[in-house]
Each structure stands twice: as structure tokens, then as C-alpha cells.
Scaffold this active site. Sequence first.
Site, PDB file in Angstrom:
ATOM      1  CE1 TYR A  79       9.424   8.893 -18.925  1.00 16.52           C
ATOM      2  CE2 TYR A  79       7.278   8.029 -18.317  1.00 16.52           C
ATOM      3  CZ  TYR A  79       8.624   7.852 -18.465  1.00 16.52           C
ATOM      4  OH  TYR A  79       9.199   6.647 -18.179  1.00 16.52           O
ATOM      5  CE  LYS A  81      11.043   5.250  -5.825  1.00 25.17           C
ATOM      6  NZ  LYS A  81      12.132   4.283  -5.865  1.00 25.17           N
ATOM      7  CB  CYS A 111      -4.870 -27.517  17.741  1.00 29.22           C
ATOM      8  SG  CYS A 111      -5.030 -27.466  15.930  1.00 29.22           S
ATOM      9  CE  LYS A 123      10.878   6.368 -10.283  1.00 28.24           C
ATOM     10  NZ  LYS A 123      10.366   4.976 -10.377  1.00 28.24           N
ATOM     11  CB  CYS A 139      -8.186 -29.194  14.837  1.00 31.27           C
ATOM     12  SG  CYS A 139      -7.333 -30.087  16.148  1.00 31.27           S
ATOM     13  CG  ASP A 184       5.422   0.670  -9.727  1.00 37.03           C
ATOM     14  OD1 ASP A 184       6.447   0.347 -10.358  1.00 37.03           O
ATOM     15  OD2 ASP A 184       5.049   0.074  -8.704  1.00 37.03           O
ATOM     16  CB  CYS A 238      -1.338 -28.504  16.303  1.00 37.78           C
ATOM     17  SG  CYS A 238      -2.382 -29.939  16.541  1.00 37.78           S
ATOM     18  CD  GLU A 274       7.283  13.743 -15.949  1.00 37.28           C
ATOM     19  OE1 GLU A 274       8.144  12.908 -16.267  1.00 37.28           O
ATOM     20  OE2 GLU A 274       6.806  14.563 -16.753  1.00 37.28           O
ATOM     21  CB  CYS A 323      -4.288 -31.743  13.630  1.00 31.97           C
ATOM     22  SG  CYS A 323      -4.767 -30.057  13.206  1.00 31.97           S
TER      23      CYS A 323
END
Length: 779
Positions: free
Chosen positions: A237, A325, A419, A127, A421, A129, A443, A125, A449
Amino acid sequence: MPLTSVADLSPTEAEAEFARLNAELARHDALYHAQDAPEISDADYDALKRRALDIEARFPELTTTDSASQVVGAAASAQFAPVRHGVPMLSLDNAFDDGEAADFVARIGRFLKLPGQDPIAFVAEPKIDGLSASLRYENGRLVRGATRGDGRTGEDVTANLRTLDDIPEELAGSGWPAVIEIRGEVYAPNDAFDAFNAAAEAAGQRTYANPRNFAAGSLRQKDPAITATRPLRFFAYAWGEVSEPFAQTQGEALEAFRRWGLSVNDRSVRVEGVGGLLDVYRGLEADRARLGYDIDGVVYKVDRLDWQARLGFVARTPRWAIAHKFPAQQASTVLEGIDIQVGRTGSHTPVARLHPVTVGGVVVRNATLHNADEIARKDVRIGDTVILQRAGDVIPQILGVVDADRPGRGAPYAFPSHCECPLKTPLEKETTASGVESVVRRCTGELACPFQRIEHLKHFVSRRAFDIEGLGEKQIIAFHERGWLAEPADIFRLARDKDRLDALRTEEGYGETSVANLVAGIDARRTIALDRFIYGLGVRDIGEQTSIVLARAFETWPAFQAACIAASEGIASDAWVRLSEAHAVSARVIAALAAAEPASEDPWPEAPLDQKIALAFPGLASPARRGLATLAQDWTGLVELARVARLEGPSETLGQIAGVSGVGPVAARALAVFFREPHNRARVEALVAELDRIEDAERPKSDTAVAGKTVVFTGALERFTRDEAKARAESLGAKVSGSVSKKTDYLVAGPGAGSKLADAQKHGVQVLTEDEWLALIGG
């Protein structure tokens, strides 16, 4: 550094490693089960647990009641009444590959002494979570519902579980035992979870990281009416206490649950042998993203219940079941672009922009690329098909390129040299004083900036800094773009700027109440605690805890400001820092160098350098002499080191700041560098001018029951957070430590306490519960 193989560990090494792993596992158990706030992926947790179990198998004498093989989940919280399970809710062993699944089947055959050719029937079945829950029915009526807790004692969440449509108040049909505990998983469907998060984000309310956390948080609401609004489901289950048998096989039991009105997963199926199990595993792995809910593997259970009874249990797990798993979730998609994010300190972080792909039920559009060196190492280029991995809640990452040899592949990615900018300021890789180059490119424009200005403003209004109500990230960006906010002082000026507030009402569509609330939120922070003020400045390497320590050390803003300005005038040179960081070079060694003033001409030209050092600076140990020899290389270099030690060290004030317990030289230097810059000082002075008061820090008390005592907190604290506990203890004059020793006075142990509790018992340290601690300190 790779871990030493368990087979190669000595008994002493194994004991230390085992204690460390059990403490780490206990912490993560508490985060996952009790606080719904996991810090690592399931795959990383499984790796920790597997290593602990391997050590325990080789050194069984290390086994204790809190060992990895003995612990299930985490203790129930104090928010709900405790429920003792009639039959413990135990966890499952894990299989991580086909071979381990085959070993599981073979072990069952050997234990039951079955002929090798007879296939064993199983129920396989998904698993789920989610959050495990147990429903107790008496005479067909639901009388109690509980979480798993630590496997033996859970939390009474009956009222909350009654709100789930999948959980009947009365069992349907007939044939149910007079008493039965039906067990299963509470979960949230992915589409409902996404819709909830979208609505919550739009309303400015809390969102959840993933469906599992959402399900756990929703089920643990104090008000069942809130749980009733959450889209939770339940799959049955298994069962615990039962007054009489009701089935002969696992499959028959699931069919009985269906007849009684419970939801059973329609992907649960009876199969035979290893081949049947692996077929189910492959099918669910392939369909995982389309199930509509999260799963992290497949559970295999022996079908015959009489065989389950014969197989029994080993410690915390049944012999007759195992969880196979799934590996970390992966997918392939196209890298459509690389965006650069600029952080508060100017760091440029590359982020992959991906063609949307579903990985484990989550649509992924972005992934981290870490830094320029990582892009070059993996040779990731725009247009590549890349392998993407998402393990649990960890930020997705790119593992590599699928089609690296394809014709017409794009050019290698060129990381920006300037940069993003408008100023186009050059980027620099930092080099520490000891010569280590950082992988991060920053930068150099600092607050000139605009990107860094915005990030500084976001930090300033954040919850642990000034925490200004009604002024979040969206407002900061919008007001900055309008030219209203460039520095923190502008926030307080805005609250008194009638023209701009009027513009908010008319142009931005703010209502009168919204504007009034914004102004009230800003004005409420014109009085601020010193530690919040220091943290809000956004000085690099000055975090929240360091801000608290600094505030307590200097007590007032004038005293702290004066110390920082004095320290800024006495910053140690890079050469002095390299000297101080050299191997075995202590403060005493530097003092000896500074006091010696060696002659410029070498008095011992024929002697080796180590001997010259011993003669010039008598009393130095051989490790220190070797460290100095590495730096100096000859007599001229040695004379230069003495000059640096004498003239280029930190000022006395800088040394005092670094000497404050919990601060250190890196943070002290960061403060000095910050206050050395005139524009930073001007920004701070402008902010102070807008405030009414910076509150003095509270001096730690010296007349309390714990003044001068050393305290350690461990386990999943339920009455207060770890930060709250530490702050309260320190305000009462106690010293809070992270480890237990014979000098420890008290260990305050919450649920999940592991190796620290054992250490306390070994050293005879007094152990207190949270309630006992609160009684000691007066609440």
C-alpha cells in the site's frame, strides 16, 4: 479516580504525568512491536498516547527525543541484522470520530490554500492489523526485506519474507523504477489462524492470542522453513526510497503494484471530500467481521502525490494521511446462562455463557461478569439481550442489558450462597482486619473442596512451580477424577504405583513410552529448588518473586519450615492489625502503647480525649494522637488499645518474616495462617517425604563487581527477560530497584528506555547497555 484535565495541570504536574505516560508508552511499544506480547488493547494504548500528546501540545518545552510525538514503533531486536530504511517508516496520526476526520480534511485545504468549494480527492483503505514490512527491489528483483523496527532501523527478515506467496521474487511487467522500497502489511487470514491454533492445541504446541501476534511471531522465526509453513499474506500500500517517480497519484501507485504482481487490498478506493471518506468508513465498519482478516480502522491518504510532497511531515507523522480508528468492538447477543468458576483460593467467579456471536472476526461464547456485585449493579439476567464489548485482546465484557424493560423478563440472578462442589460449603465475603469487605466470595472448604484441590494440583505442576513434564491440566483432572490424586504427594506416589501405571497402559490407552516419560518427568522433580518448592505449595499471597526472596532469606527448608511453624503460633489478632493500620500509627506508636499500661480509671475525666492521649503517652505526634482517638473514642477504649498493643501483636518470628525485604506483613500472615492448619502441615510433610532433596537456596555473593550496588533495568531487554535479569543481579549481591534515584549505581537500558534514562542522566547514574552489563558481571 478520574484524571485531572490536561487544561488544569500545573507545569509541575504536567512534567510528572508526561514522564509517566512516556515511560508507559515505551514499555507497551516494546511489548507490541519487539516482543509481540501486548498487555493492553489498542483502544487503551491510543488513550494513553492521546493524553501524552495533549500534554505535549500544551507544554511543548517538555518534548524530548523519546516523547510520544517523536517515537515510532520500537527498536529492532538483536535476533536479526539491522536494516537502515532509505526513507523512514513513520506512523500515522489517529482520528477517533467523524469530527476529527473532518478537521483533517479542513487542515489540508488550509495548508494548500485550496478554494473551500473544491473537494479533495483521497484514497481510503482498510488499516490492516498486522506487521509492517518493507521490500527493496533493485532492477525488479527482491534484494532485501525488513520489519519497521523503530521506523528508521528495522530487522532483516528477507529469507522469511521470500516464503510468502504474495511477495514476488521478481516484479512482473515493466515500468518499475530501478530501485524501489515497496511497503505493506504482513497478516494472517482469520480462518487460517483459527485452523493453525486448533491444530497446535491438539498437538500440545504453542498457540497465539490473535492473528497479529501470530503474523509477527511467524515472520520473526529464526528458521525460514518454519515461516514457510505459516499461512501469511501481504498487502502492498506504500513505498519508501525510489530512484525515480512512477505515478502521479496514490491510486495510480496502487494500480502499478497490481501490474507488478503484488497484492493490493480490493477495498482501497478513491473518494472525494469528507462525505466520501465517511462512507468508506461506515462500509468497512459494517463489513469488518466478514472481511476474513483483522482491521482496526481506515487510512485516508491525499491522492495527488505532488500535494503529498507539499504537505510534508510533522515530526513522526505525515500531514497528508491519517488513521480513522474504529471504537472498541461491540455486539449484542443473548445471555444463555451464568457459570461459576472456582479458583485455587476458593474464589467464585461468574462467567457469562452467551449465544455465539462474532465480534471483530472472533467468535465469542463467554464473557466475564467479574463478581456478584457487578451482576447486581448491571441487573444482568439469564435470557437478556446484552451488549458485549471486546477491545483488542482484552477478555470480552458485558456492558449492559438491551431489553431490561421487556415483559416477562427473568428473575434477578441469585448468586450461590454455597460452593458448587458436592460438599456445598458456605461462601463467605472476606473482611480485612481494617474492616474493608471484599467483593470476592470464597468457598471456606479449602482443600476439602474438590475444585480447589484440582486448582492446587494444577498450580503445583505449573511451569514456575514443580514444572512436571507430561503432567498438564488434562492429566491432572483425569487422574483426580479416578481418585488417584488428592494432594501433591500423590503425584510422586503415582510414579511408583505399578497397578495404576498398568491401568494407564490398558484402560487409558497410554503407550509404554508415554508412561515411561510420565514417570521420568515426575522422578526428575524429586529434587527441587527451595524457591520452587515454596511457590508450589500454593500459599495465598505467596507469589513467585516472594518465594525467591523467602528462599534466599532462610536458605534451607528446615529453617524456613521452623520459622513458619513458629510464626503460626504468634499470629496477631484482628484488633492488633486494625491498630497497626490506623492513620499515623507506626511501630513506635504501638511500642509506646504497649509500654505504658495506663490505669483502668480515667485520671483526667474532664480533659478532651486528645489531651488524655498526650498525657498518657508523652511524645506522640498530633497525627498519631488523632489516629488513636478515632479508634479509642474514650478512655476505656484507649486502655483496651494499650492492652491489644501489649498482648495481641505478632510473635517475634512472624515479625522477622514480615521484615524480610520484599515480603511484608500480608504475605507473612498468609504463611502463618497456612502452617497453623494441621491438614496443611500434614500435606507438606507427606510431600517432603516423597522428595529426595529440597536444594538450599544460593546465598547472594558478596565478592562481585555489583555486590551492594543498586541496579535498575529499563526498556525492552533482548539478552534476557526482566525476571532473569533481576534474579541474576540479586544472586550477585545487587539490589534491584524499580525506580532511579541518586542512590542508584547502574541503569541497564534496553531499547525503548524512556523516563528512567532521563532520570539517570539527571542524577549522574552510570548507564550500561545489556552487553556492558554482562561484561561487568562476567556474562
